[in-house]
Design a protein around this motif. Structure first.
Motif, short mmCIF file in Angstrom:
data_model
loop_
_atom_site.label_atom_id
_atom_site.label_comp_id
_atom_site.label_asym_id
_atom_site.label_seq_id
_atom_site.Cartn_x
_atom_site.Cartn_y
_atom_site.Cartn_z
N UNK A 31 0.82 -1.22 0.00
CA UNK A 31 0.00 0.00 0.00
C UNK A 31 0.85 1.27 0.00
N UNK A 32 2.17 1.13 0.22
CA UNK A 32 3.00 2.33 0.33
C UNK A 32 4.43 2.03 -0.13
N UNK A 33 5.04 3.02 -0.75
CA UNK A 33 6.41 2.89 -1.23
C UNK A 33 7.21 4.14 -0.87
N UNK A 34 8.51 3.96 -0.66
CA UNK A 34 9.40 5.13 -0.50
C UNK A 34 10.76 4.76 -1.06
N UNK A 35 11.42 5.72 -1.66
CA UNK A 35 12.79 5.53 -2.15
C UNK A 35 13.41 6.91 -2.27
N UNK A 36 14.72 7.02 -2.00
CA UNK A 36 15.36 8.33 -2.18
C UNK A 36 15.22 8.79 -3.63
N UNK A 37 15.13 7.83 -4.51
CA UNK A 37 14.87 8.14 -5.91
C UNK A 37 13.35 8.12 -6.11
N UNK A 38 12.72 9.29 -5.87
CA UNK A 38 11.25 9.36 -5.86
C UNK A 38 10.66 8.94 -7.21
#
Ligand code: NAD
Ligand code: ISE
Length: 335
Positions: A31-38
């Motif tokens: 349900x959610x994602x995050x990465x320094x490379x948006x």
């Protein structure tokens, strides 16, 4: 109940795990994602209906809709996210290594114990490989008697230029460090690293191959070859020599060919395929355990023990000496 998962890090293994969570496994959704490379995170989210992108891992962990966290970002970032997940009381599956240093792993162990909840699993997927499980069953069943020696090899066909000597231990041999200890139910007491002649396929910052020698509390001796530019394939080997016989890790299934005057089987080329099934079983197992507030797989203590051993191997590699491996007794929390 469906477990709503947030994934931090959408690189190579992050995307692999997201795909298996979305398409192969049951009882969970991303349900959610995050990465320094948006942009990468947005690109992956585009293929996941209903998944939101968060500006950073901390925001993802704090999001009310995220019930459990998968950390697949770069190793040095793991400790921060695992500690944040513990503080939020959310189960967290963290790819190996648990943290970049043994000290950081110990702070995770301490935080988990202080929280009073079992929340952390480390991505040592070999414990879920059916070959290693069959090998462990043979050893535990007493088929070969007491283990005396283990001969093993971890060979990759090639690695990128950014892969340097220390990675042979912390990125690659760390899998043997965890799985061999689990296989024979023993802990390590010393490490030594030998450097044979380098292959011409390596570069100035990578000693390749190396041989890691480990000794255990029960006196088992282990020799583990790490050869990451072996060229011919991805080859994981393990033979346990016991008092009554030897047990060998089965080869991955492959059609046996009789052709052109040769009897042959294929050798795999890619770790993603070699351990495909074990990643599936590992994450499915984690989903079920997380829903019940348990950690059934490799835990924070295993991650810490692996890091202490890896540090000793690094010291041994840099000094040429035999290095003692010392860990405090395992806390009762992990019994
Ligand atoms: P990768 O470089 O392909 O991906 C890492 C991702 O993390 C990148 O997208 C990067 O942008 C992102 N990232 C970096 N810092 C971040 C931060 N602070 N917050 C959020 N995202 C961040 O690397 P990979 O090969 O996918 O490896 C990731 C981890 O998985 C490593 O720890 C590696 O050791 C482990 N791994 C485990 C296995 C296994 O067999 N269990 C195999 C491969 C990789
Ligand atoms: C990689 O990170 C893995 O975990 C693979 O299983 C291993 O074979 C490879 O050497 C590592 O770089």
């Amino acid at each position: 109940m469906t477990l709503d998962i947030g994934v931090i890090g959408v690189g190579m293994i992050g995307r692999e795990h997201i795909a298996r969570l979305a398409n192969t496994l049951v009882g969970a959704r991303v349900v959610a994602l995050a990465d320094v490379d948006a942009r990468q995170a947005e690109a992956v989210a585009a293929g996941l209906p209903g998944a939101s992108v968060y500006p950073d891992g901390e925001a993802l962990i704090a999001a009310p809709e995220v019930q459990a966290v998968v950390v697949t970002s770069w190793g040095p970032t793991h400790a921060t996210y695992v500690l944040a997940a513990i503080a939020a009381g959310k189960p967290v599956f963290c790819e190996k290594p648990l943290a970049a240093t043994a000290e950081a792993c110990l702070s995770i162990v301490e935080a988990e114990i202080a929280s009073g909840k079992h929340l952390v699993q480390v991505g040592f997927q070999r414990r879920y490989d059916k070959g290693y499980r069959a090998l462990k069953a043979a050893i535990d069943g007493g088929v070969i008697g007491a283990p005396l020696m283990i001969h093993c090899a971890h060979r990759n066909p090639a690695v990128p230029e950014a892969y340097v000597s220390d990675m042979a231990i912390v990125d690659t041999f760390i899998h043997e460090i965890d799985v061999l200890r689990w296989l024979i139910g023993d802990d390590y007491v010393s490490a030594q690293v030998l450097k044979p002649r380098n292959t011409r396929h390596t570069h100035a910052k990578l000693d390749d191959p190396i041989i890691v020698l480990l000794a255990t509390k029960n006196g088992v001796r282990i020799d583990g070859e790490v050869f990451v530019n072996c060229r011919y394939g991805y080859d994981i080997r393990c033979e346990v020599v016991g008092e009554e016989g030897c047990a060998t890790l089965p080869e991955p299934e492959s059609v046996v060919l009789r052709k052109d005057a040769k009897l042959s089987t294929a050798i795999m080329q890619d770790w993603k395929l070699r351990f495909l099934e074990s990643y599936d079983v590992e994450l499915q197992d984690w989903i079920e355990a997380a829903k019940s507030g348990r950690v059934d797989g490799p835990n924070a203590w295993d991650g810490y023990f692996a890091a202490v051993t890896a540090d000793a191997c690094l010291k041994a590699m840099h000094s040429g000496e035999v290095v003692e491996i010392v860990t405090p007794p395992r806390p009762a929390f992990y019994d």
